[in-house]
Enzyme design. Sequence first.
Site, mmCIF file in Angstrom:
data_model
loop_
_atom_site.group_PDB
_atom_site.id
_atom_site.type_symbol
_atom_site.label_atom_id
_atom_site.label_comp_id
_atom_site.label_asym_id
_atom_site.label_seq_id
_atom_site.Cartn_x
_atom_site.Cartn_y
_atom_site.Cartn_z
ATOM 1 N N VAL A 176 0.853 -1.181 0.000
ATOM 2 C CA VAL A 176 0.000 0.000 0.000
ATOM 3 C C VAL A 176 0.888 1.229 0.000
ATOM 4 O O VAL A 176 1.843 1.306 0.778
ATOM 5 C CB VAL A 176 -0.935 0.025 1.233
ATOM 6 N N CYS A 177 0.605 2.166 -0.891
ATOM 7 C CA CYS A 177 1.304 3.451 -0.882
ATOM 8 C C CYS A 177 2.811 3.213 -1.052
ATOM 9 O O CYS A 177 3.235 2.432 -1.884
ATOM 10 C CB CYS A 177 0.942 4.180 0.406
ATOM 11 N N SER A 178 3.623 3.888 -0.247
ATOM 12 C CA SER A 178 5.071 3.763 -0.389
ATOM 13 C C SER A 178 5.610 2.455 0.182
ATOM 14 O O SER A 178 6.825 2.236 0.201
ATOM 15 C CB SER A 178 5.785 4.949 0.271
ATOM 16 N N THR A 191 2.337 3.351 -6.699
ATOM 17 C CA THR A 191 2.564 3.805 -5.336
ATOM 18 C C THR A 191 1.890 5.164 -5.175
ATOM 19 O O THR A 191 1.181 5.631 -6.068
ATOM 20 C CB THR A 191 4.078 3.884 -5.024
#
Length: 207
Positions: free
Chosen positions: A106-108, A126
């Site tokens: 998830v995300c970074s 990302t």
Amino acid sequence: MPRRVAVLIFDNVEVMDFAGPFEVFGVTGQREGKPLFDVYTVARESKPVMARNNLSVNPDYSFRDCPRPDILVVPGGFGTRREKHNPAVLDFIRQHSQDAERVLSVCSGALLLARAGLLDGLRATTHQGAMAELAADAPKAEVLKTARVVDNGKIVLSAGISAGIDAALHLVSVLHGAEQAAETAAYMEYDWRYREVDGSSVVCAVA
């Protein structure tokens, strides 16, 4: 038997990055009395983790005693910039990704997968603010700047923060059917707009 879902946490992890998927997997099947996932948190050590905005979280397990997960969730947040240089974290991700059925970033959190060497030859996404960093950390991956969810089969990635909910619902749909995923979204009162694989927002890179 419910699939085991390990949610990695670390200092300065983004709260919704880990809490969003935790909620999705945790409530799936609950209203029918058939929980389909056993969800737990794991950190490097058995001590409180300070998430974003000083939210203190007690991990269920440490790296030493974490049960083998079927699904490994790797969230993001500012802490990833530190943890992507942490050999213990990268080794944990590599070790458990080998036997896991799915790995979800998830995300970074994608930066951790990149540094663990898991994104070579894959498509990835990302948070919008980490695209250039991901391209540098994963030069052999194709970074999709407009994608919210990218499904490579075993490795699934999502864009920033709230997109982790969409990716978790996508996995519920893949593993247990679209009707079950829709029921989970309805229970959460979540406006699940990104449920269809359209090749742009939701990309399935599996042949």
